[in-house]
Structure formats: C-alpha cells, structure tokens
Design a protein around this motif. Structure first.
Motif, PDB file in Angstrom:
ATOM      1  N   ALA A   1       0.823  -1.209   0.000  1.00  0.00           N
ATOM      2  CA  ALA A   1       0.000   0.000   0.000  1.00  0.00           C
ATOM      3  C   ALA A   1       0.851   1.250   0.000  1.00  0.00           C
ATOM      4  N   HIS A   2       1.971   1.211   0.719  1.00  0.00           N
ATOM      5  CA  HIS A   2       2.874   2.365   0.742  1.00  0.00           C
ATOM      6  C   HIS A   2       3.314   2.732  -0.676  1.00  0.00           C
ATOM      7  N   PHE A   3       3.766   1.731  -1.413  1.00  0.00           N
ATOM      8  CA  PHE A   3       4.215   2.002  -2.781  1.00  0.00           C
ATOM      9  C   PHE A   3       3.035   2.237  -3.724  1.00  0.00           C
ATOM     10  N   GLY A   4       1.876   1.661  -3.382  1.00  0.00           N
ATOM     11  CA  GLY A   4       0.689   1.935  -4.188  1.00  0.00           C
ATOM     12  C   GLY A   4       0.276   3.390  -4.114  1.00  0.00           C
ATOM     13  N   ASP A   5       0.460   4.017  -2.951  1.00  0.00           N
ATOM     14  CA  ASP A   5       0.152   5.447  -2.801  1.00  0.00           C
ATOM     15  C   ASP A   5       1.265   6.332  -3.343  1.00  0.00           C
ATOM     16  N   LYS A   6       2.464   5.765  -3.469  1.00  0.00           N
ATOM     17  CA  LYS A   6       3.610   6.561  -3.901  1.00  0.00           C
ATOM     18  C   LYS A   6       3.888   6.448  -5.400  1.00  0.00           C
ATOM     19  N   VAL A   7       3.841   5.225  -5.927  1.00  0.00           N
ATOM     20  CA  VAL A   7       4.255   5.025  -7.321  1.00  0.00           C
ATOM     21  C   VAL A   7       3.129   4.561  -8.232  1.00  0.00           C
ATOM     22  N   GLY A   8       1.987   4.157  -7.664  1.00  0.00           N
ATOM     23  CA  GLY A   8       0.870   3.768  -8.525  1.00  0.00           C
ATOM     24  C   GLY A   8       0.163   2.523  -8.058  1.00  0.00           C
TER      25      GLY A   8
END
Length: 454
Positions: free
Chosen positions: A87-94
């Motif tokens: 989720a962290h990277f989903g909010d950051k990179v897509g």
C-alpha cells in the motif's frame, strides 16, 4: 484525464459506463477470482488432506482442528505486513504496479504447496513448510484485496461506485466458487485413496498456473485516473502514508476494522468452516454433498455482492445495510437452526443458497471502507485497517467458533446455533456502523468535514 472529470471529493464524475470500464471490471474481477482461489483452496482441504497428511496422527481431534485451522489463520496474521508495504508504494508510485505484484507473489507458494512432501515423508518439517507457504500467501493477499478495491473505486463513475466495487468483490469471492468446483471435480474423478496419494495436489498446481495467467491479464489494465490526477497536480502524499493514516484518520480506521470483523466472520465461518466442519462433520453429510452445497453458497454469495453494490447506488448506505447485513442476521439463525442429519439435500441446498446470498452483504465493507479515506492515502488507510482487523479476527474466529459449537461450553444444548449466533452478532454490528456519518458520506474535501474524517 482532465480536471473536469474528477469532482471535488476526488471521485470520477457521474457518466455512463463505457467499454473501457467494462474491460477494467472484467479483467480486475477475473484476476481477483484466480488469486482468491489460490488462497482459499487450503480451507477446502483442511479435513480431508491437511489433518491426515500434514499433521502428526497422534494428536487428539480437537488439537488437530486447532493446528489445522491455526495454519490457515497464519495466512491472515501476516497480511498486514504485505498489505502495508504494498500500500505504501501503491500510494507513492501507482496502484497498478502493486496490483500486479500481489498476484505474482501468490502464484509461487501456491504451486509449492502442490509439490510439498507430507508428514510421513519428512516429519515435522512438512507442516512447518506448509505454514511458511501460507504466510507468503497471506502477505500477497494483504496487498491484493485493498488494492483491488481502490483500483476499481477510482475507475468507476460516481453513480456506479457501489456496483463497481460490489462486482469486483463478487469476482474475488468467485475464487471460492472456483475452489469448490475444482475440488468437486477431483472428488468425482478420483477415488478417496487416489486423492490422498496424489490427486489433492492438482488444485494447488492449477492455482499456481492461474497466478501466472492473472499476472498476464493485469498487463492490460491502466493506472487509475485519480492517481494520475494526483501525480499531475503533485498532490501525492509527501510523508509516509501510513503515518498520516494513524495520525489523522482514526475514525475511518475504526469503521473499516469493525466492518472487517463482520466480513471476515461471514466468510470464514459461513463459507469456509461451515461446509466441512459443520455440515460434513456435525451432520455427517458426504464429502461430495457438502462440497456441492458450499459451491451453491459461493455462487449465491457472488450474486449477493453485486446486488449489495447495486442497492447502495440506488437506496443509499443506511437502507442497504438494513436489507443486507440485517437480513444476514436473521437468515444465519434460520440456516443453522434448520440443519439436521436427515434433512433432504434439496432443502439443504435451498437454504444454503439463501444463506450465501445474504453473505453477499460483505460487499458493503469495501464500498464503505474505500470511500472513508482521502485518495492520497486511500490504499494505505484501507490496507492498514482492513488487514490488521482481519489478522486479529481471523486469529480468534476459528477457535471461538469451535468453542461455541461445543455442547460442553457456554451455549450448552444450543451449541448447534453457535456459528449462526456469531455471524448474526457481527452482522448487527455492521448495521450500526453503517449508520455513522462517515460510513454514509465518506471522506469529503472541505473544512466542515475535517472533524468527521479524523
């Protein structure tokens, strides 16, 4: 995507569904079906495969139950880890990249389970390896479920939001239907001894292949318009998303956690524990009979998810939770009170179909939960609260259910209603949560709602 196509609450504006919307729904739902199949196939084989092949034969029946379902629950316990990271990277990179990664992470451990040596071959190492594979599956699905809901919620037009999320949930739960169907085919085409010897491996190996297909399918999806808009406006969360969630969105987290308790109990008890442990174990229906009943319930569950989403669009959240979760509270008691060893298969299948239809109320959890967080931290907020709650309640639910079903414990002569009482209680809780302001209106981008959203 132009700014005019995103409204003040960062939702796609109302417009007719187009061919691209249908493509996104179909590909996302099918991918979710294949991944959820990988995760639940274990539960369908707990009594017939896991206990006799992967656990020491010297254990008591109760201990076997607790260990077998404990390994199942372990997959849920690690969900927050995978969910928070993805989720962290989903909010950051897509959204799309994490949406695809979660499927890839599911495929490998599912395939490995299909080729694992048993307890007879390698002793205690067998259940330990099985536990490890379940934990890897749990980490993968921890990112899949919230990611899938956010992905569809940010693609679907405002007036079809409930239908979109409900349809996706239907596709995900369709993995349970697929799991029942595959195990029924195995039961029909192989003898009991063949299944114990080698045929039980087939569903897991198929699941690993399904995972590869899912990865391929998701290459045809596009990033959500809302994430693109956030990136274009440089409005992505600049700090660590999960920290913002904890500091500013506690009410939303509580709402999702309570609804997750209802969802996890309805799925785990109503769909996964009831067929083998209750209908097969307590009422002594044949393996094939309870698998067919479970297949019917899984089918009507998927239909119920779509109906719940459609009702939310048409009637609003308050009326819908009364009809769906309120209906489940009543129907669950009716279902378990009607079970009897001598009842006809026709009656069993009819009441099981009705029960499954109302379990479709679980679609209200992502419908409400996804909209309670602002888009910049939506994936992290939903993932944190959903996965932590699922880990907690999935850890206690199998043990609590077995406890409630025992005539030696709290319910005594009414223990046969134990599962129904538990499901009914959490369904009523979901109705109460559905009446909260944030659950009905969701996060809104204006100063008047700041106190509601924090």
């Amino acid at each position: 995507m132009s700014q005019s196509e995103i409204n003040a609450e960062w939702q796609p504006v109302a417009r007719p569904l187009n061919s691209k919307d249908f493509k996104t729904l179909i590909l996302s739902s099918l991918g979710g079906t294949l991944e959820f199949y990988d995760f639940v196939i274990y539960a369908l084989y707990i009594d017939t495969i896991v206990k006799p092949l992967f656990l020491p034969p010297t254990l008591s029946p109760l201990t076997l139950d607790l260990f077998a379902w404990g390994i199942f629950a372990a997959g849920y316990l690690v969900r927050p880890v995978g969910g928070i990271i993805m989720a962290h990277f989903g909010d950051k990179v897509g959204r799309k990249q994490m949406f695809t990664l979660s499927v890839a992470m599911m495929a490998l451990p599912t395939f490995i389970i299909g080729i694992l040596p048993t307890y007879e071959t390698i002793g205690i190492v067998a259940p330990l390896l099985l536990l490890l594979m379940r934990m890897l599956q749990g980490a993968a699905i921890g990112g899949e479920m919230p990611g899938a809901w956010v992905f569809i919620a940010e693609h679907t037009p405002k007036q079809r939001y409930g239908l979109g999320v409900g349809t996706l949930t239907s596709g995900i739960t369709g993995g349970i239907l697929l799991g029942f169907f595959v195990t029924i085919m195995v039961d029909l085409y192989f003898t009991s001894q063949n299944i114990l010897d080698y045929a039980w491996r087939i569903p897991f190996i198929i699941g690993g292949i399904f995972g590869v297909i899912s990865v391929y399918l998701r290459k045809f999806l596009s990033e959500t318009p809302i994430f693109k808009e956030l990136a274009a406006r440089k409005a992505l969360e600049k700090s660590i998303p999960v920290v913002t969630v904890i500091k500013k969105h506690k009410t939303a987290c509580l709402i999702v956690a309570l609804l997750t308790w209802s969802l996890s109990t309805a799925i785990m008890v109503g769909i996964l524990i009831t067929p083998g442990r209750i209908v097969g174990g307590m009422y002594h229906f044949a393996n094939l009979d309870w698998r067919i009943g479970g297949c019917i319930a899984a089918l009507t569950l998927s239909i119920g998810c779509v109906i719940s989403g459609w009702l939310d669009d048409k009637l609003g959240t308050a009326k819908t939770v009364i009809l769906t979760w309120g209906g489940l509270a009543v129907v669950s008691i009716y279902f378990y009170s009607s079970l009897a060893p001598d009842m006809s298969l026709t009656k069993l299948y009819w009441i099981w179909a009705l029960f499954g239809l109302f379990i479709g109320s679980i679609a209200m959890t992502p419908i409400i939960g996804t909209r309670t967080f602002p888009p910049a931290i939506r994936y992290s907020g939903l993932s944190l609260s959903y996965n932590l709650a699922y880990a907690l309640f999935s850890a206690i639910t199998p043990t609590l259910t077995i406890y409630l079903l025992s005539p030696d414990h709290i319910l005594g002569e009414y223990s046969y209603l134990g599962a129904g009482i538990y499901i009914s209680a959490v369904a009523i809780l979901a109705v109460l949560v559905g009446f909260s302001t944030l659950a009905q209106k969701g996060w809104q981008n204006n100063a008047n709602n700041k106190s509601v959203n924090s």
